[in-house]
Write a protein that holds these residues in place. Structure first.
Motif, PDB file in Angstrom:
ATOM      1  N   LEU A   1      -8.034  -4.020  12.148  1.00 28.71           N
ATOM      2  CA  LEU A   1      -8.512  -4.823  11.010  1.00 28.71           C
ATOM      3  C   LEU A   1      -7.680  -6.093  10.868  1.00 28.71           C
ATOM      4  CD1 LEU A   1      -8.876  -1.873   8.462  1.00 28.71           C
ATOM      5  CD2 LEU A   1     -10.736  -3.032   9.662  1.00 28.71           C
TER       6      LEU A   1
ATOM      7  N   THR B   1     -17.533  -0.154   4.298  1.00 26.64           N
ATOM      8  CA  THR B   1     -16.824   1.022   4.778  1.00 26.64           C
ATOM      9  C   THR B   1     -17.769   2.205   4.663  1.00 26.64           C
ATOM     10  OG1 THR B   1     -14.859   0.052   3.796  1.00 26.64           O
ATOM     11  CG2 THR B   1     -14.676   2.327   4.544  1.00 26.64           C
TER      12      THR B   1
ATOM     13  N   TYR C   1     -11.675   0.595   0.663  1.00 17.33           N
ATOM     14  CA  TYR C   1     -10.365   0.726   1.290  1.00 17.33           C
ATOM     15  C   TYR C   1      -9.521  -0.512   0.980  1.00 17.33           C
ATOM     16  CZ  TYR C   1      -6.939   1.593   5.000  1.00 17.33           C
ATOM     17  OH  TYR C   1      -5.793   1.815   5.704  1.00 17.33           O
TER      18      TYR C   1
ATOM     19  N   ALA D   1     -13.843   4.701   9.835  1.00 17.26           N
ATOM     20  CA  ALA D   1     -12.714   5.611  10.057  1.00 17.26           C
ATOM     21  C   ALA D   1     -13.155   7.078   9.933  1.00 17.26           C
ATOM     22  CB  ALA D   1     -11.595   5.303   9.061  1.00 17.26           C
ATOM     23  N   TYR D   2     -14.203   7.321   9.114  1.00 17.57           N
ATOM     24  CA  TYR D   2     -14.611   8.712   8.838  1.00 17.57           C
ATOM     25  C   TYR D   2     -16.013   9.034   9.353  1.00 17.57           C
ATOM     26  CZ  TYR D   2     -10.683   8.080   5.709  1.00 17.57           C
ATOM     27  OH  TYR D   2      -9.436   7.798   5.220  1.00 17.57           O
TER      28      TYR D   2
ATOM     29  N   THR E   1     -11.008   5.257  14.373  1.00 16.42           N
ATOM     30  CA  THR E   1      -9.599   5.633  14.469  1.00 16.42           C
ATOM     31  C   THR E   1      -9.422   7.001  15.131  1.00 16.42           C
ATOM     32  OG1 THR E   1      -7.588   6.041  13.202  1.00 16.42           O
ATOM     33  CG2 THR E   1      -9.645   6.618  12.127  1.00 16.42           C
TER      34      THR E   1
ATOM     35  N   ARG F   1      -0.985   6.671  15.953  1.00 21.33           N
ATOM     36  CA  ARG F   1      -1.349   5.318  15.518  1.00 21.33           C
ATOM     37  C   ARG F   1      -2.205   4.619  16.571  1.00 21.33           C
ATOM     38  NH1 ARG F   1      -2.364   5.077  11.993  1.00 21.33           N
ATOM     39  NH2 ARG F   1      -1.944   3.000  11.243  1.00 21.33           N
ATOM     40  N   LEU F   2      -3.444   5.032  16.653  1.00 21.37           N
ATOM     41  CA  LEU F   2      -4.366   4.424  17.609  1.00 21.37           C
ATOM     42  C   LEU F   2      -5.748   4.274  16.966  1.00 21.37           C
ATOM     43  CD1 LEU F   2      -4.944   3.468  20.527  1.00 21.37           C
ATOM     44  CD2 LEU F   2      -5.433   5.850  21.122  1.00 21.37           C
TER      45      LEU F   2
ATOM     46  N   SER G   1      -6.956   8.740  13.980  1.00 24.94           N
ATOM     47  CA  SER G   1      -6.093   9.384  12.972  1.00 24.94           C
ATOM     48  C   SER G   1      -6.738  10.573  12.270  1.00 24.94           C
ATOM     49  CB  SER G   1      -5.700   8.368  11.901  1.00 24.94           C
ATOM     50  OG  SER G   1      -4.989   7.300  12.447  1.00 24.94           O
ATOM     51  N   LYS G   2      -8.066  10.656  12.237  1.00 26.98           N
ATOM     52  CA  LYS G   2      -8.716  11.678  11.397  1.00 26.98           C
ATOM     53  C   LYS G   2      -9.331  12.778  12.259  1.00 26.98           C
ATOM     54  CE  LYS G   2      -8.018   8.358   8.372  1.00 26.98           C
ATOM     55  NZ  LYS G   2      -6.956   8.362   7.387  1.00 26.98           N
TER      56      LYS G   2
ATOM     57  N   ASN H   1     -14.087   4.824   1.602  1.00 21.54           N
ATOM     58  CA  ASN H   1     -12.859   5.394   1.058  1.00 21.54           C
ATOM     59  C   ASN H   1     -12.504   4.552  -0.157  1.00 21.54           C
ATOM     60  OD1 ASN H   1     -10.371   6.527   0.604  1.00 21.54           O
ATOM     61  ND2 ASN H   1      -9.353   5.584   2.359  1.00 21.54           N
TER      62      ASN H   1
ATOM     63  N   ASP I   1     -16.311  -0.436   8.748  1.00 24.82           N
ATOM     64  CA  ASP I   1     -15.133   0.405   8.968  1.00 24.82           C
ATOM     65  C   ASP I   1     -15.605   1.859   8.951  1.00 24.82           C
ATOM     66  OD1 ASP I   1     -12.860   2.004   8.644  1.00 24.82           O
ATOM     67  OD2 ASP I   1     -11.789   0.473   7.492  1.00 24.82           O
TER      68      ASP I   1
ATOM     69  N   GLY J   1      -3.538   1.846  15.477  1.00 26.43           N
ATOM     70  CA  GLY J   1      -4.247   2.306  14.289  1.00 26.43           C
ATOM     71  C   GLY J   1      -5.373   1.327  13.985  1.00 26.43           C
ATOM     72  N   SER J   2      -6.405   1.822  13.253  1.00 27.86           N
ATOM     73  CA  SER J   2      -7.467   0.856  12.946  1.00 27.86           C
ATOM     74  C   SER J   2      -6.937  -0.201  11.992  1.00 27.86           C
ATOM     75  CB  SER J   2      -8.733   1.529  12.430  1.00 27.86           C
ATOM     76  OG  SER J   2      -8.469   2.435  11.435  1.00 27.86           O
ATOM     77  N   ASN J   3      -5.821   0.070  11.293  1.00 30.26           N
ATOM     78  CA  ASN J   3      -5.230  -0.985  10.462  1.00 30.26           C
ATOM     79  C   ASN J   3      -4.874  -2.219  11.288  1.00 30.26           C
ATOM     80  OD1 ASN J   3      -5.368   0.236   7.964  1.00 30.26           O
ATOM     81  ND2 ASN J   3      -3.367   1.199   8.129  1.00 30.26           N
TER      82      ASN J   3
ATOM     83  N   TYR K   1       0.863  -1.184   0.000  1.00 32.10           N
ATOM     84  CA  TYR K   1       0.000   0.000   0.000  1.00 32.10           C
ATOM     85  C   TYR K   1       0.896   1.229   0.000  1.00 32.10           C
ATOM     86  CZ  TYR K   1      -3.769   3.078   1.579  1.00 32.10           C
ATOM     87  OH  TYR K   1      -4.704   4.073   1.696  1.00 32.10           O
TER      88      TYR K   1
HETATM   89  N1  PMP Z   1     -10.013   2.494   7.380  1.00 33.20           N
HETATM   90  C1  PMP Z   1     -10.151   3.385   6.390  1.00 33.20           C
HETATM   91  C2  PMP Z   1     -11.410   3.372   5.597  1.00 33.20           C
HETATM   92  C3  PMP Z   1      -9.126   4.306   6.117  1.00 33.20           C
HETATM   93  O1  PMP Z   1      -9.256   5.162   5.112  1.00 33.20           O
HETATM   94  C4  PMP Z   1      -7.959   4.299   6.922  1.00 33.20           C
HETATM   95  C5  PMP Z   1      -6.829   5.260   6.711  1.00 33.20           C
HETATM   96  N2  PMP Z   1      -6.484   5.581   5.451  1.00 33.20           N
HETATM   97  C6  PMP Z   1      -7.852   3.327   7.907  1.00 33.20           C
HETATM   98  C7  PMP Z   1      -8.912   2.462   8.133  1.00 33.20           C
HETATM   99  C8  PMP Z   1      -6.625   3.177   8.745  1.00 33.20           C
HETATM  100  O2  PMP Z   1      -6.479   4.190   9.631  1.00 33.20           O
HETATM  101  P1  PMP Z   1      -5.480   4.121  10.848  1.00 33.20           P
HETATM  102  O3  PMP Z   1      -4.685   2.848  10.742  1.00 33.20           O
HETATM  103  O4  PMP Z   1      -4.654   5.341  10.737  1.00 33.20           O
HETATM  104  O5  PMP Z   1      -6.357   4.120  12.059  1.00 33.20           O
END
Ligand code: PMP
Length: 358
Positions: A87, A153, A108, A184-185, A208, A219-220, A210-211, A157, A182, A82-84, A14
């Protein structure tokens, strides 16, 4: 060179290329930092951490704070890097060799990517040309593949579209396995699946810091799901995976909910302003419930427009060569000043291009 695992050879990873420009609107981060009072509180607590000790393995206080904010019980919260990583832990636990994961594309990329890395079969459902998801496609994919894990999602995304509640409910009624939404947003949108989470349903919502929380550097991320789901993930994730600094950062962030809400409101109103300005240009704009906008120029190849924006010191995400996204670009909503620079660069680039192609 030692060859990697057979089934991983075709993987490309990625990438989000960074280029040195003045206005960077390509990775969906918050354009604004967290409040100074959060930094101060963090610095204070960090100086008191017993760094020679392992962190709290259960992230008790962080999970309590997240749970209190969402009005759920702490045993319904799983937090990770991070949510990564959330997942990834979900897929390590519920997918893998001999199991099937379903996605609805375009979405995503990490959902399918991690699913493949852990050895699962991936079945890709298709969205319509306008990127909405049809009830009949959900029924077809779930019926044919009987996935152990299915992802939705919302907002999606890279499209920005918010999934209607009926899609999640339909998945819950049909899918034999885990349904992961998911989100994230989600705080940029007006609907969330969180209200549907309870002990009786195999539904999990991921979020997440992150946003909306302006903490991409920390990274949480976390999942809210039934307690049986959280217990299953805890048995799989590495011991002490969540370091002390991260646990403190997240717990303290939740003291600044009002500041976070104010940032979200600003981004949402800027998103609407940019979308309206773009709709007056020769561009197709996908309606967004997130902090970014997917768009497709009508008269210029997407890649050319991307380069023309870079030449004007603005970096957006080039999705034009991604499957199903021919000519599409994605812009993250920035500060009002950054957005003005973007809109001016976009208008100028389209104008210059119209002259060339005339
Ligand atoms: N899910 C989606 C839909 C995302 O767009 C992103 C970040 N690009 C993530 C998860 C991962 O976010 P993070 O690991 O920063 O929490």
């Amino acid at each position: 060179m030692i060859p990697v695992r057979e089934d991983l050879r075709a993987l490309e990873g990625y990438h989000s290329p960074q280029i040195d420009v003045k206005v960077r609107l390509n990775t969906n981060e918050s354009p604004l930092p967290p409040p100074p009072a959060w930094r101060d509180a963090l610095a204070g607590e960090m100086s008191r951490v017993e760094w020679h000790r392992y962190p709290d393995r259960h992230a008790t206080e962080l999970r309590e704070a997240i749970a209190a904010w969402h009005g759920v019980s702490p045993d319904m919260v799983f937090a990770a890097n991070g949510s990564n990583e959330v997942l990834q832990t979900i897929l390590l636990t519920y997918a893998g060799p001999g199991r099937t994961v379903a996605t609805f594309e375009p979405t995503y990329q990490m959902h399918a990517q991690i699913a493949r890395v852990v050895g699962s079969r991936v079945v890709e459902g298709e969205r319509r040309a306008d990127f909405t998801l049809g009830a009949e496609e959900i029924a077809r994919v779930v019926g044919a593949a009987a996935p152990h894990v299915v992802f939705l999602t919302s907002p999606n995304n890279p499209t920005g579209l918010v999934e209607p509640a009926q899609r999640v409910e339909q998945l819950l009624s049909l899918a034999p396995g885990l349904v992961v939404v998911d989100e994230a947003y989600a705080q940029f949108a007006d609907w969330s699946a969180l209200g549907l989470v309870d002990e009786s349903r195999p539904l999990v919502v991921t979020r997440t810091f992150s946003k909306t929380w302006s903490m991409a550097g920390v990274r949480l991320g976390y999942a809210i799901g039934p307690a049986w789901f959280v217990r299953a993930l805890e048995a799989v994730v590495l011991p002490y995976h969540l370091d002390a600094a991260k646990q403190i950062s997240g717990r303290l962030a939740l003291r600044f909910v009002d500041e976070m809400d104010a940032r979200v409101q600003l981004i949402v109103s800027e998103r609407e302003r940019i979308s309206a300005a773009m709709r007056a240009m020769p561009i197709d704009v996908t309606p967004s419930g997130a902090n970014f906008i997917l768009f497709r120029p009508r008269a210029v190849p997407g890649r050319e427009l991307w380069q023309a924006l870079v030449d004007r010191d603005v970096l957006v995400r080039d999705c034009s060569a991604w499957p199903r996204l021919t000519d599409c670009l994605r812009v993250t909503v920035g500060t009002p000043d950054e957005n003005d620079v973007f809109l001016a660069a976009l208008a100028a680039a389209l104008h210059a291009n119209a002259r060339v192609h005339r």
